[in-house]
Design an enzyme around this catalytic site. Structure first.
Site, mmCIF file in Angstrom:
data_model
loop_
_atom_site.group_PDB
_atom_site.id
_atom_site.type_symbol
_atom_site.label_atom_id
_atom_site.label_comp_id
_atom_site.label_asym_id
_atom_site.label_seq_id
_atom_site.Cartn_x
_atom_site.Cartn_y
_atom_site.Cartn_z
ATOM 1 N N CYS A 1 43.565 -35.620 10.316
ATOM 2 C CA CYS A 1 43.229 -34.232 10.001
ATOM 3 C C CYS A 1 41.905 -33.826 10.677
ATOM 4 C CB CYS A 1 43.205 -34.005 8.496
ATOM 5 S SG CYS A 1 43.409 -32.272 8.035
ATOM 6 N N HIS B 1 48.114 -36.368 6.086
ATOM 7 C CA HIS B 1 47.491 -37.203 5.061
ATOM 8 C C HIS B 1 48.558 -38.008 4.333
ATOM 9 C CE1 HIS B 1 43.446 -35.541 5.238
ATOM 10 N NE2 HIS B 1 43.949 -34.319 5.218
#
Length: 476
Positions: free
Chosen positions: A322, A419
């Site tokens: 991310c 994630h």
């Protein structure tokens, strides 16, 4: 924070669910950069997601209607019922809360429909008498929803008697009457040595002692809510595979590390500010961030960029997730000033991609495949921005049939937005085996979390008066 409220609610949720009750967790207001995706597709605190799992319930945006995600020391993104409502500094938010109370109470009612028991977690302290405006997180919510209160006090940090008696001293009469009991948490040693402590607390407050919960070491297998948990010293296990993780100032979704911590041959080195990244690690993992441009500057202030580039020159592997993925690129642009005044920053230049931040947040659970090993995985996206560039032609993953992430030409630098991908046991083993030859450990992470919740429930059943707490709830 970090007295154990979140895990206490998770353990109680599993304990009461194991008794056959329909249990739902609820936290009116949460402040955390550890977020998860609810069934409706919006964001909630990671702790409420875990608590829903503990209760064997689908996670819902109504379990955590207000989520504050800190972006600076004084300001946060305000998420209401899973969606971004705006941003506010600390003073501005104190005046916003009154307008949010009606939505919080409505979510509470929606969440409670059909449930036998609602376990409400507060936020911080019930004694924050310095804060102006309507309290929607602790005693203010308890009064508005007419629910009894149990205080959780952490004896591990010291001063537990003063904390409870002091709370009794500073809150008003109505709040004192709403508190029905207290729990001493994280006790180490001979519990009988605290008998006189319970006597003193009860005598000085009139509140009922509901038990002493000994320190539960296996809590390490469950995701922590607050980044304060990362401040605790990390004890070296001497793992064969060493992974360095710089502790960014706005680190987010750091529970990505939990599956790695569960592996017996893996050692996570959480690099505190001011310390160098060791030169002999197998992997540098750049985690998520709530403020990527600011954390990129923070990374450089620590000299970590020099360590990362040196690791790359030595042929080391680097993985970005991310915000960490965005930092690995050439540039990060923020034309709308979403993260602050800096509109563009140079990345580390280790991936040939450029990122542009925009107002639309990508949210949702995803199913994918690791391109190199073919292993299936799943996770979730919570991010702003799009990353494009030549290295995207070598994707790290395929997500929903679409190429995702990027790899350098030699495959030593990789990144993606997903994630939670390391929860997949097959992928985790394949990735770790690519760092160093290893036997498969046999760790099944999701099963480990579920077993830990059952163990925590049994732990609380053995040491706390759950029957009396249930009577309190029924009497309200």
């Amino acid at each position: 924070s970090d007295v154990g409220k979140s895990l206490m609610v998770a353990g109680l949720a599993r304990a009461y669910a194991n008794r056959g009750l329909c249990v739902r967790p609820f936290k009116p207001q949460n402040m955390s950069n550890n977020a998860a995706i609810a069934a409706e597709g919006g964001e909630i605190g990671r702790a409420q997601h875990l608590q829903a799992m503990a209760a064997r319930a689908r996670p819902s945006i109504h379990m955590n209607p207000v989520l504050l995600k800190p972006q600076t020391d004084i300001g946060a993104q305000v998420i209401v019922r899973g969606q971004v409502r705006g941003a506010a500094n600390a003073r501005q938010y104190q005046h916003m809360k009154a307008d949010l109370l009606a939505e919080v109470l409505d979510s509470y009612a929606i969440n409670a429909a059909g449930a036998d028991l609602i376990l409400v977690e507060g936020a911080g302290s019930p004694a924050e008498i310095n804060l102006p405006g309507t309290d929607i997180a602790n005693m203010g919510f308890a009064a508005a929803a007419n629910v009894p209160v149990v205080l959780v006090a952490d004896i591990d940090r010291g001063g537990v008697i003063a904390a409870l008696v002091g709370t009794h001293a500073v809150i008003d009469d109505a709040a004192r009457a709403r508190v029905k009991g207290y729990i001493i948490n994280k006790f180490r040693g001979d519990i009988s040595l605290f008998d006189s402590g319970l006597t003193e607390i009860t005598a000085r407050t009139g509140w009922t002692a509901l038990g002493i919960a000994p320190f539960f070491a296996n809590a390490v297998h469950l995701p922590a809510e607050d980044a304060v948990a990362l401040d605790k010293p990390v004890i070296s296990r001497g793992g064969a595979i060493r992974i360095a993780v710089p502790k960014l100032s706005r680190i987010a979704n750091f529970d990505d590390l939990d599956p790695l911590n569960a592996e017996p041959d893996v050692e996570i080195l959480l690099i505190a500010p001011g310390l160098a990244i060791p030169g002999d690690v197998d992997l540098i993992l750049l985690p998520g961030s709530k403020a990527t441009i600011a954390d990129l500057a923070f990374l450089r202030q620590q000299g970590w960029d020099i360590d990362i580039l040196a690791h790359r020159r030595r042929g080391g592997k680097i993985l970005g997730i991310c915000g960490g993925y965005q930092m690995l690129g050439k540039t990060i642009s923020d034309p709308d000033g979403i993260e602050g005044a800096v509109r563009q920053a140079d990345g580390l230049g280790l991936l040939d991609i450029d990122t542009v931040l925009g107002p639309e947040k990508s949210l949702g659970e995803r199913i994918g495949i690791h391109r190199e090993s073919g292993e299936a995985l799943q996770g979730y996206e919570i991010h702003l921005g799009r990353s494009e560039g030549p290295d995207r032609a070598r994707p790290f993953l395929t997500v929903g049939g679409v190429a995702d992430g990027a790899r350098s030409a030699d495959g030593r630098v990789e990144g993606c937005y997903l994630h939670g991908l390391l929860r997949a046991d097959g992928f985790r083993h394949a990735y770790l085996a690519g760092l160093r030859e290893r036997e498969r450990s046999g760790v099944e992470f999701d099963a480990l979390v579920d077993k830990t919740l059952d163990d925590l429930a049994a732990h609380l059943e053995a040491h706390l008066n759950l029957d009396h707490m249930l009577e309190m709830a029924h009497a309200a």
